[in-house]
Enzyme design. Structure first.
Site: not given
Ligand code: 9MR
Length: 457
Positions: A161, A203, A240, A269, A271
């Site tokens: 990111e 990513n 997402h 990722e 969803d």
């Molecule tokens: O799913 C993850 C969630 O449990 C955490 O609280 C969050 C914190 O930043 O991160 C989520 O996963 C993220 C991933 O690491 C990077 N892309 C976005 C995902 C969803 O927020």
């Protein structure tokens, strides 16, 4: 023979396996029955189907049951992030990540590492750092974590990111970005050195629509990296989706355009908020898009049941809160079974084989190999186990008939093809009775038939 989409998809795999047997009569490959799990269905075209896993949920038997049955790739949802693995500077903590890694490996699943460097979820000590101190701390983190997991990770999200949303096409402002624009390539170089066998991915999210400035900016970075020899192997599209950010009509174009740069593409990722047939159709479209792009090597969904999701209220996953398969599950499975174009051309299915050599016995040792093979090369991890007496030193002999060693770690090597002998280095000479240690190497060509045999020194 009528070539169905499915039989076409099977040909690359069968051709590889059956080359030696062809000669006399070409027997048409049987059309397999439809696979009944996501992983098995994806494997028909040499792809994987993965999920994010939370260590805290592994003790939930419904969750673990679905995980073990349906998926062949695992991403730690939070446990490999910077705050989890280096909570205090230079003190590394791998407990929860290891629980996920060990569970996955014990079930024969592979692992995507997520993530080595990110502006978010940094440990407190890092958040207030800047300049050279931060750059060095970031590089040290990448090196330490990738080294710790060397040989166990299929692909690392090296940087996550790093681009801004909106129309600027600029890098995201962050403490890491302020250490200099070359921070991303520095992280990739450090990761390559630490784990030469892992695919290294960039990513990001909101990079699914080809017309978006952010997609274009990431594309230009990858193009630049490829042209300058910065080590990058893959691009992860988080994907997402919801009503504000739907599956774009040009999604497959985006996947193909990235692949055309000479990198793998992974949906990392996935969803999709929604329910019923609309959600099912969206999952089907995403799956079909991946299958249509030869270098789209696999799909990972961001959780198992809706209730496991980071945005549970949007019910964005393939299983409901009770673990039942949703319509979206069925449409995804059907799309995988229907096949698409041929599977990944540059990376066929990675296989893991284990060969046990001589019985350790009294005073002796044994060696086993775990092999990660792709089209052009391999990584072999060799485990040396002491017999009933502690080792004070060891030598392992391997046979590399159709490959060449290009790099190695944790052992001293003599030769690089044919008979290659490996001797302990100082820090792993001593192995307690019944204990074990590992070393490894990467090579070009084929690493099968290594047949390691261990001798105590
Ligand atoms: O799913 C993850 C969630 O449990 C955490 O609280 C969050 C914190 O930043 O991160 C989520 O996963 C993220 C991933 O690491 C990077 N892309 C976005 C995902 C969803 O927020």
């Amino acid at each position: 023979m009528k070539l169905t989409a499915k039989s076409v998809a099977l040909i690359p795999i069968i051709a590889t396996v059956a080359t030696a047997a062809i000669g006399a009569t070409l027997i048409a490959p049987p059309v397999a029955n439809a696979a009944t799990t996501l992983a098995a269905a994806a494997q028909q075209s040499g792809r994987y189907f993965g999920t994010a896993v939370a260590a805290s949920r592994l003790s939930d038997s419904t969750y673990a049951g679905i995980l073990n049955r349906e998926f062949d790739m695992v991403t730690a949802e939070n446990e490999m992030k910077m705050d989890a693995t280096e909570p205090n500077q230079n003190q590394f903590s791998y407990g929860n990540a290891d629980r996920i890694v060990n569970q996955a490996r014990s079930q024969g699943k592979r692992i995507r590492g997520h993530a080595l460097a990110w502006h978010s979820q940094q440990p407190g000590w890092m958040q207030n750092m800047s300049g050279t101190a931060l750059r060095n701390a970031m590089l040290n983190h990448v090196t330490q974590v990738a080294t710790y997991y060397r040989g166990k990770i299929y692909a690392w999200d090296v940087v996550n990111e790093a681009f801004a949303d909106g129309s600027s096409g600029a890098r995201r402002d962050s403490n890491l970005q302020r250490t200099g624009n070359d921070w991303i390539e520095a992280a990739f170089r450090a990761a390559r050195t630490a784990d030469p066998g892992a695919k290294l991915c960039y990513n990001d999210y909101n990079t699914d629509d080809w017309s978006h400035a952010k997609t274009q900016a990431v594309y230009r970075m990858v193009q630049d990296f490829k042209s300058r020899g910065v080590p990058i192997d893959c691009v992860g599209l988080q994907s997402h989706f919801n009503s504000q950010s739907p599956v774009p009509s040009n999604y497959q174009t985006t996947l193909q355009n990235f692949a055309n740069l000479g990198v793998d593409v992974q949906i990392t990722e996935l969803d999709i908020e929604g329910s019923g047939s609309t959600q099912a159709q969206n999952y089907q479209r995403v799956t079909q898009a991946c299958l249509a792009v030869a270098r789209c090597t696999g799909i990972t969904v961001w959780g198992i049941r809706d209730t496991d999701s980071w945005r549970a209220s949007g019910t964005p996953l393939l299983f409901d809160g009770s673990g039942n398969k949703k319509a979206a599950y069925n449409s995804t499975l059907d799309a995988l079974n229907a096949g698409g174009g041929p599977g990944p051309t540059t990376t066929t299915t990675t296989t893991t084989t284990t060969t046990t050599s001589n019985d350790p016995g009294t005073g002796g040792c044994s060696a086993t190999v775990s092999l990660n093979q792709w089209n052009e090369g391999f990584v072999a991890t060799i485990k040396v186990t002491a017999g009933s007496t502690a080792l004070r030193g060891w030598t392992v002999s391997t046979t590399l008939s159709n490959g060449t060693v290009t790099g190695s770690w944790s052992a001293t090597r003599s030769g690089n093809s044919g008979t290659v002998n490996w001797t302990n280095v100082d820090y792993n000479a001593n192995v307690p009775a019944g204990g074990s240690t590992e070393f490894g190497f990467q090579g070009s060509g084929n690493g099968s038939g290594l047949n390691p045999s261990c001798t105590a020194r």
